[in-house]
Enzyme design. Structure first.
Site, PDB file in Angstrom:
ATOM      1  CD  GLU A 358     -96.304   4.246  14.667  1.00  0.00           C
ATOM      2  OE1 GLU A 358     -95.047   3.843  14.470  1.00  0.00           O
ATOM      3  OE2 GLU A 358     -97.195   3.280  14.424  1.00  0.00           O
ATOM      4  CG  HIS A 383     -96.087   5.893  11.192  1.00  0.00           C
ATOM      5  ND1 HIS A 383     -97.407   5.307  10.807  1.00  0.00           N
ATOM      6  CD2 HIS A 383     -95.543   4.851  11.563  1.00  0.00           C
ATOM      7  CE1 HIS A 383     -97.219   3.911  10.932  1.00  0.00           C
ATOM      8  NE2 HIS A 383     -96.174   3.537  11.338  1.00  0.00           N
TER       9      HIS A 383
END
Lengths: 517, 517
Positions: A358, A383
């Site tokens: 992320e 993510h």
């Protein structure tokens, strides 16, 4: 023309003659007919490859699709003419009202969207729920609403220890309820009218984000509040046409007015019970499951305690507590590799569902968390924003069908990407990639549980050509890649198909009614 | 724990037993030793895949590399701690002074960087050259410097027709030379202290960009000015350690004080002559070549005229005019497919070197220009920013080694991407992808001919691990993928190797001198 230039002119021809392959390539162009036929074939091949292309639409779905695409094309055309008006090119906070007024958004909100596989315990229910919780009896505060941290809150029968505590009821009366409630609303979301200047970097916005928790935590961890909060969250997800929730949580220590504190097991029991109660009154809701996800910014001793809890929960609630993860700002937390040895000691039946990548760093410890997440055998990736910067990992993810949980609005608000058209998922949407769209912390950015993320993904991340088949695929993926047991999954998919048919039928009726008006 | 929960808990185990593959995967974790060995192998495999990994460094190059990487790591560490301080996370205009003071930038500026394969005729030489040109005799103006368009300029022995014309000499005297020169500097670059608010969208910045040309054109298309401008451009590229320039141009109609206008052929002759003169005094310079690139926003009749000129130039100057392209804001111009039939009539010996996919739209006519560019057989792709949204095309580009010309700073200033770490080339850098780094219109954003783009690419787009081998590879690629004839190319590469060795030797001496101080 000068002589040397004249000679140079002949060079390419002379050179070409020595290379027969180049000769062929350079000495023929296709006829226009052949060119356009070839182009048409290419476009068809590309279309067939895209995410959702395997979905077959019924006649009624085709009608809804035409309507859906007319709405999408209208927004695309407006944006193509003036990109500043294109919602996905702007910050979510600046266009929230515009989105809510969009007929495309409203249609997506009504659509069954399957499940949410990436969301966090304390950002599920909208801010109005928190406002309501501050009306509960016995809530105290000290300090003011100025600054990022806000006041300190605590539920207590009597004034808590220390100076400066007042009952919220009294403060509210003094400042006026409207003003007080607005301050609560402002404190508990990242919403800002000038987000680009207020939050200059990812660290800025994360430090505000983290500060929020300090005020917030003692309100929601009051045991009765926690239950109300979770029940309200389920209601809001349901109203947003989300039928399943697989959420991550830290299992905070709850408290009550009698100084009793609650164990992780008791918190899990509460999740299970509230879910069962909710399902009893909402039979279309498939339930919730939990991923235990304590903070990654932990020393080895603390991490060890987390693992002990994870094992205990796995043994006792293995069908509800379906995975383990570590959370918190990845750049500032410890990299996954430092926990690897410890994690490898966990029973192999505990699923890893790691946050990883992320970040928009490249070749730093944060994006390299992806290496560990995947080598450790993660079932899904939270993510995976940086995944494409690691093509070998990308291949592995495809091969093993590790699902990537994409959270578009989160990635923008938390400063990874400004214009959604640059979101890396745009590339993943071009093939049948294992992914789901999720919402991460929807209440913190005043988003609906899933509809805003679906809308942004559909309009700003997907190709202009991608249609209802993509949306249905995303919904189906969210059930397929959940950690429900196979039987549960089949039942949930069957329920989804029924809700979807109802939605299609109702929408066809609405379209026809509108046409007849 | 409730009974149903107890039963659910057993489900995963029961299900697992039916699937032996899953059984194996779920019921073993590697030992820490095996894990770290496997991880190490993976990292090595990834490293070996990256762009530039095939370059072998000499002992001296290794010394320079260590120094280079110490500078890179220092900037990365500062940025990781506070991303707002990380230059590639910010707008180029806001960090230009910081870049110029960076020792990493200064080292890259001194480094031989090969050629520039993507730059436009009227944005080659820095703004100071334009300031100097406004000192030339016989330059008139009417209108003021207020607004985006600026005044109208014209070289003329006597006052041009119409009211309001004044000699620039007189206006400058009246307003003060410093103030006047500053106004010129401001007019002829997009530079702005608050670029994010001044340019709200790609259309905004492009309309300013296009407006600039109207004032600018009559200054540089004055025949003596054009020659000075081009000569100065070569000098600046050379000083930036660029040894070759393959540029695109519209071949504007030049004029002089005697009302003579100059044909495209005469402009090409001028390019050739100025280049030859420059090479005579700068033997390390490999020369220039030209890509005829008129505006894509043309009706069929105009386009037909362009193609006629292209054919004429190809016949007469085939070794200098090495390609054909169409330019201008892609979103607003006509899509390539509308020109396809016409383009297919061109002799197959004319190379296409198309701009395509300079956009962040997905599935719109602009990114689909990539389909036509590639199916039409383009030798290189200008920008190709949207290429990864078309994986089949990406495969084709790899297979046919079609070189993609990446222009980092241009893509940010012209509003495709805000944070360079999100630039799609970041993914392309992870493999031996056919690409070059170029600068597009460096003078319009006060950039050096190539060093700023190299610096941004190296620090903000490449992996933190990528080192001197990447930079050398980028330089070699720029010669390899040029449209020089094979013999010219070999000579240029040999010259590059000599300049590179000199640079390495000199840098080693500087490093050792600094260590001994």
């Amino acid at each position: 023309m000068s002589q040397p230039v004249m000679l140079l002119l002949l060079l390419p021809l002379l050179l070409t003659m020595g290379d027969s392959k180049m000769l062929i390539e350079r000495h023929s162009r296709p006829s226009p007919e052949a060119y356009h036929r070839h182009r048409e074939q290419f476009v068809q091949k590309e279309t067939n490859l895209a995410l959702g292309a395997d979905i077959q639409l019924t006649a009624n779905e085709t009608l809804v699709n035409e309507y859906l695409m007319s709405l999408k094309r209208a927004e695309l055309a407006e944006g193509f003419a003036d990109p500043y008006q294109f919602v996905p090119a702007r910050h979510f906070f600046q266009v929230l009202d515009k989105i809510n007024a969009s007929p495309l958004y409203q249609l997506i909100r009504r659509m069954p969207k399957g499940g949410v596989l990436h969301a966090h315990d304390t950002a599920l229910a909208g801010t109005e729920v928190i406002v309501q919780l501050t009306y509960e009896q016995h809530l105290w505060q000290r300090g003011t609403f100025n600054g990022w941290n806000g006041p300190e809150f605590l539920f207590s029968r009597n004034a808590p220890a220390g100076a400066g505590w007042e009952l919220v009821r009294d403060v509210r009366e003094r400042t006026g309820a409207d003003q007080y409630d607005d301050a609560v609303r402002h404190l508990f979301t990242l919403y800002d009218e000038d987000p680009l200047n207020t939050y200059k970097s990812i660290n800025d916005v994360w430090s505000r984000f983290t500060a929020m928790f300090f005020s917030f935590q003692p309100i929601v961890t009051y045991r009765p509040a926690w239950e109300i909060y979770f029940r309200e969250a389920l209601r809001q997800f349901y109203e947003d046409n989300v039928m399943y929730l697989e959420f991550r949580g830290v299992l905070p220590t709850l408290y009550d007015l009698d100084d009793k504190t609650y164990t992780p097991e008791e918190v899990v029991e509460m999740y299970i019970n509230v879910t069962e109660q909710f399902k009893a009154t909402h039979p279309q809701f498939a339930g919730t499951k939990f991923i235990y996800a304590p903070l990654r910014n932990a020393d080895n001793q603390t991490a060890d305690q987390y693992l002990t809890i994870a094992e205990r929960l796995h043994l006792q609630y293995g069908s509800y507590v379906v995975g383990f993860d570590l959370v918190g700002q990845e750049d500032l937390g410890r990299p996954l590799v430092e926990f690897a040895d410890m994690l490898l000691t966990l029973p192999p039946t505990i699923n890893f569902v790691f946050h990883a990548g992320e970040t928009n760093w490249h070749g730093m410890q944060t994006d390299e968390n992806l290496i560990d997440a995947i080598l450790l055998g993660t079932k899904r990736i939270g993510h995976g924003y940086a995944l494409q910067k690691h093509p070998l990992l990308l291949d592995e993810v495809r091969r093993r069908r590790i699902c990537v949980e994409i959270n578009p609005v989160s990635n923008q608000v938390l400063k990874l990407v400004a214009d959604y058209r640059n979101h890396p998922a745009s590339v993943l949407f071009t093939t049948d990639f294992p992914l789901v769209i999720s919402s991460d912390d929807p209440s913190f950015w005043r988003a609906t549980p899933l509809s805003h993320d679906f809308y942004i993904a559909f309009l700003g991340i997907a190709s202009a050509h991608q249609d209802l088949r993509l949306l249905k695929k995303l919904a189906l993926n969210s059930l397929h890649y959940s950690l429900m047991a196979d039987g549960e999954k089949e039942a949930a998919i069957a329920q989804f198909e029924r809700s979807w048919s109802d939605f299609i039928e109702l929408t066809v009726e609405q379209i026809q009614a509108a046409q007849n008006r």
